[in-house]
Design a protein around this motif. Structure first.
Motif, mmCIF file in Angstrom:
data_model
loop_
_atom_site.group_PDB
_atom_site.id
_atom_site.type_symbol
_atom_site.label_atom_id
_atom_site.label_comp_id
_atom_site.label_asym_id
_atom_site.label_seq_id
_atom_site.Cartn_x
_atom_site.Cartn_y
_atom_site.Cartn_z
ATOM 1 N N CYS A 15 31.733 -15.040 -29.110
ATOM 2 C CA CYS A 15 30.434 -14.231 -29.148
ATOM 3 C C CYS A 15 29.542 -15.287 -29.952
ATOM 4 N N ARG A 17 27.269 -14.629 -31.979
ATOM 5 C CA ARG A 17 27.104 -14.123 -33.500
ATOM 6 C C ARG A 17 27.848 -12.864 -33.396
ATOM 7 N N LEU A 18 29.077 -12.856 -34.177
ATOM 8 C CA LEU A 18 29.866 -11.513 -34.117
ATOM 9 C C LEU A 18 29.908 -11.012 -35.637
ATOM 10 N N LEU A 19 29.305 -9.884 -35.723
ATOM 11 C CA LEU A 19 29.126 -9.117 -36.950
ATOM 12 C C LEU A 19 30.604 -8.775 -37.381
ATOM 13 N N THR A 21 32.621 -6.722 -39.983
ATOM 14 C CA THR A 21 32.351 -5.617 -40.870
ATOM 15 C C THR A 21 33.487 -5.496 -41.787
ATOM 16 N N PRO A 40 30.094 -4.405 -33.533
ATOM 17 C CA PRO A 40 28.836 -5.179 -33.240
ATOM 18 C C PRO A 40 27.919 -4.269 -32.372
ATOM 19 N N SER A 41 26.783 -4.916 -32.151
ATOM 20 C CA SER A 41 25.820 -4.149 -31.436
ATOM 21 C C SER A 41 26.140 -4.004 -29.831
ATOM 22 N N GLU A 115 26.078 -0.341 -36.819
ATOM 23 C CA GLU A 115 26.091 -1.798 -36.446
ATOM 24 C C GLU A 115 26.412 -2.669 -37.160
ATOM 25 N N GLU A 116 25.842 -2.811 -38.648
ATOM 26 C CA GLU A 116 26.277 -3.902 -39.413
ATOM 27 C C GLU A 116 26.346 -3.284 -40.811
ATOM 28 N N TYR A 156 29.074 -12.645 -41.966
ATOM 29 C CA TYR A 156 29.203 -12.993 -40.505
ATOM 30 C C TYR A 156 30.709 -13.643 -40.360
#
Length: 860
Positions: A15, A17-19, A21, A40-41, A115-116, A156
């Protein structure tokens, strides 16, 4: 500063940008509390979202349901997406419903998707805060995996992470102001990498090989397969299920596999190696508890069917005919074959043959050819055509291994018949029976004829044309007729000869036909006894031990048969009246008599003639040598006959003479040693030490002076009676005896003589008690001893225990009465040497019997 626990998830593609958590799975202490999952979103379909601990909420739930159809909940609490999801807002929630059908109990868990997550500091309200992180995945391997936005604190992940390589990361977050001030303590963060089902299970082997025996029972274990999965243990990702995809040959289905353990078992008892000896299975293992979306792997399993002895060997054919010539042995006459469907060259296939009937005489044997498994029939004992022209044999066959129950119940042992025809041969003469006998009286006159030995032709059963000759005749007593085999007495026959055994005289006869074929037999001539031998006494020397015996038993024997033998009659055969006066015969039984003496004859040997007659009056006279002996047993008299009877001479044997000579030589050796010892003794003077008189202790074992002792207060002279003008160099103060009593004895030795009569030898005087002691065989004259010791002893005596006025003590020279034994404390006279006070320290270490003396010396 606070932060939510980040959670990492790995997608199929990288991806942009992979969040990531933080892993706070919100496992609250109270069951059924809301669970927050950071995602992720954007989530793809069939994507792992997170895991919820269902057992903490409801352990006994057997129905799990999600209120949102976009999410699927597995038994272990794993949450998966069923469709692609795009979070339109920052959060999304759904409910997990748990239900128990038995108790009708229901519970639910609320799941919140965020989400984040940010790393935030409480001081951000008052300061401008910069965020930074350090640790593994940042400035340590793997480098640059995580980064944080300086201003926002958003954390991130820069690239996908493999949980099988890194299960978690422990990093530290820092919050600082632009000028470097740190308003918060560093915050440790644990980033746990959530497992994704990205590893398919793998069998430990690509091909498994097992063996199971045919005809085994249903449910018999064939083998077990095993697989491993690198994903997180104790999750659905590693919950494996085994199954059989395909069986070759496919029909009928014979095997099953346990889904959880991988154990393969049989489902049928119809395994038959003779039909199909090998099966091949294609097996599969799948994770996610075997659900359709789980990853799987296949392998091959080969099952060999082991052989059991379930097929009996059978003859093919079952009837045989063969032939053999008579009188032949160790020949192969037939080979029989069998059929056996069991595995070749195994005990289930190898055959053991046996002859069931027809071999009662032991003419045949059958063995197995190990190469072909055939039965080889042989003749081991010759057959006789004249007796048997045909033999019928029944053969049986079994395997080396025992039969299985199924095989033995289906059929019995296979058998075959063999007909053996015996062929006739033109044989030579037959000596049958081998041993034949005739009867002839002993002492028969020369020329007496008898029937002799007969051989015959087995074909014609006639003796015509057979010729005979002797092979063995030990005494040459007979001749044999060449044509008829009859015998003629050549010399007088004696039944009592040495070569006769049990009255039978054996000769060996060879019979031959016109073709030169022969046979050998034995003719036993039974000699009929006649009374031609009188009885006699075999033991012609008789010993009578006169002190213990008054008679002796004599026994007679007769070489003839018992009919011409006993009872015997014994009598003295002598015209000498002295013999009849001394000896007397008394009959004991039919073959023995007792010979006894009378009128007390002297010791010695006597000749006693005795006549013994058999029942028909035939007799012989035996002259006995009777020995009257002064002995206890007969053997004693036998060994020393001459001495016991008074007529012997004393003779020395060889060993006795050698012993005497050795004794004389030993005496000469001892005498020579003594002479050499005396001659080597030297008369050398041992110079006595200067401090001879400085002996520390003088012990007197008697207080009475001897008659041979003279005391002088000035010279202190001493004379030893019987010393012959000489003394023995030894321990100082030699003992002098008077009436058996020791007078003076000096102890404390280890004094050294400087010289000994001009020689350079060095000697040591050892302490001793009483008696004359020799040291190194060194001798000196009395005058030399006296001239050396008297000046020194006199000087010491004068100085012994004087007071300030130079007066002697009252016990200077005293005479003591003899008290019968020595004093335990010893002598305490003033003659005991006394030196300076500081020279008496040794008295502190004396034995108990010297303590009284020590105390007296110290007081003075």
């Amino acid at each position: 500063m606070a932060a939510a626990g980040p959670t990492l998830s790995r997608s199929g593609a990288l991806c942009r940008r992979l969040l990531l958590t933080l892993s706070i799975l919100a496992f609250a202490c109270d069951a059924c509390k809301q669970v927050i999952l950071h995602v992720p979103s954007k989530l793809d379909a069939e994507k792992f979202v997170g895991r919820v601990n269902l057992e903490e909420c409801f352990k006994s739930a057997n129905i799990i349901h999600s209120s949102d159809p976009d999410f699927q909940i597995l038994k272990d609490g794993s949450v998966y997406t069923t469709n692609a999801i795009l979070l339109s807002s920052e959060t999304r929630s759904f409910t997990i419903l748990l239900f128990n059908t038995d108790s009708q109990e229901e519970k639910e868990i609320s799941v919140l998707l965020e989400e984040e997550t940010q790393v935030q500091s409480d001081a951000a309200q008052n300061y401008t805060i910069y965020y930074s992180i350090r640790g593994p995945g940042v400035d340590q391997e793997p480098l640059h995996l995580f980064y944080v936005e300086r201003d926002t604190g958003n954390l991130y992940c820069t690239r996908p992470v493999d949980r099988e390589q890194y299960e978690s990361f422990e990093i530290t977050a820092f919050a600082t102001t632009p000028d470097g001030y740190t308003p918060e303590y560093p915050l440790p963060l644990l980033i746990k990498v959530e497992d994704e089902n990205d590893n398919a299970p793998i069998f430990t082997e690509t091909t498994y090989t097992f063996t199971v025996f045919e005809n085994c029972k249903v449910g018999s274990t064939v083998g077990q397969v095993c697989a491993t999965d690198k994903d997180e243990p104790d999750t659905m990702h590693t919950r494996l299920r085994y199954s059989i995809l395909e069986q070759l040959p496919s029909s009928p289905t014979l095997f099953s596999m346990h889904p959880a353990t991988g154990v393969i078992t049989t489902v049928s008892s119809q395994l038959d190696r003779e039909l199909i000896d090998k099966y091949q299975l294609k097996i599969k293992v799948q994770d996610m508890d075997g659900q359709y979306f789980g990853l799987h792997t296949t392998a091959t399993c080969i099952i060999n069917i082991g052989d059991v002895n379930d097929n009996l060997p059978t003859f093919s054919p079952t009837s045989y005919v063969t032939s053999v010539e008579e009188n032949t042995i160790d020949v192969e006459i037939l080979r029989v074959t069998i059929e056996d469907k069991d595995l070749i060259n195994t005990p289930n296939w190898r055959a053991n043959y046996t002859i069931l009937k027809g071999n009662e005489n032991g003419n045949f044997k059958i063995v197995t050819d190990p190469r072909t498994n055939e039965g080889v029939l042989c003749v081991v004992k010759p057959l006789n055509y004249e007796e048997t022209q045909q033999v019928a044999l029944q053969l049986g066959v079994v395997n080396e291994a025992p039969y299985s129950r199924e095989a033995s119940s289906r059929s019995a042992m296979s058998t075959a018949t063999v007909t053996v025809n015996v062929k006739n041969q033109d044989e030579g003469p037959e000596c049958s029976p081998l041993v034949q006998t005739v009867r002839i009286k002993e002492n028969a006159p020369a020329g007496t004829r008898s029937s002799g030995y007969k051989a015959y032709d087995p074909d014609t059963r006639s003796s015509t044309g057979i010729r005979y000759r002797k092979v063995s005749d030990p005494k040459g007593w007979v001749t044999i007729d060449e044509d008829s085999g009859s015998i003629t007495v050549f010399r007088s026959l004696d039944r009592e000869a040495e070569v006769i055994s049990n009255g039978v005289y054996n000769i060996t006869v060879l019979a031959s036909d016109k073709n030169g074929r022969t046979c050998t037999g034995i003719l036993g001539i039974i000699l009929e006894d006649i009374n031609d031998n009188g009885p006699y006494i075999p033991k012609q020397t008789v010993v009578i031990c006169k002190p213990t015996m008054s008679s002796a038993e004599i026994v007679a024997v007769d070489p003839d048969e018992p009919v011409n033998g006993p009872p015997f009659d014994f009598s003295l055969e002598s015209s000498d009246s002295e013999v009849r006066k001394i000896w007397r015969l008394t009959k004991i039984n039919d073959t023995a008599a007792r010979l006894s003496y009378q009128n007390d004859p002297p010791f010695g040997s006597y000749a006693v003639p005795i006549r013994v007659s058999d029942r028909f009056g035939l007799s012989t006279v035996t002259s006995l040598n009777v020995i009257l002996c002064n002995c206890i047993t007969e053997n004693d008299c036998t060994f020393r006959t001459s001495e016991r009877t008074g007529n012997g001479e004393v003779k020395l044997g060889t060993w006795a003479i050698l012993a005497i000579l050795l004794g004389i030589a030993l005496l000469f050796c001892i005498l020579f040693t003594l002479v050499c010892g005396i001659s080597r003794t030297t008369k050398e003077l041992k110079v006595l030490p200067d401090d001879l008189a400085q002996q520390n202790l003088i012990v007197s074992n008697t207080e009475a002076p001897g008659d041979d002792k003279v005391y002088s207060t000035n010279g202190f002279t001493t004379q030893a009676v019987g010393a012959a003008g000489q003394g023995i160099c030894g321990t100082l103060g030699s003992g002098v005896r008077n009436g058996g009593q020791e007078t003076i004895e000096m102890v404390k030795g280890h004094q050294t003589l400087d010289s000994c009569r001009g020689t350079g030898h060095h000697h040591t005087l050892d302490s001793c008690r009483g008696g004359h002691v020799e040291v190194d065989n060194c001798r000196y004259t009395y005058s030399e001893w006296h001239s050396f010791t008297q000046p020194r002893l006199g000087e010491k005596v004068h100085q012994c225990n004087q007071d300030d006025n130079h007066k002697h003590a009252q016990d200077y020279v005293l005479t003591y009465n003899y008290e019968g034994k020595g004093s335990l404390a010893g002598s305490v006279g003033c003659c005991s040497e006394r030196q300076d006070e500081d020279g008496l320290e040794f008295l502190d270490h004396l034995e108990p019997k010297f303590r009284t003396l020590a105390e007296a010396c110290m007081k003075r």
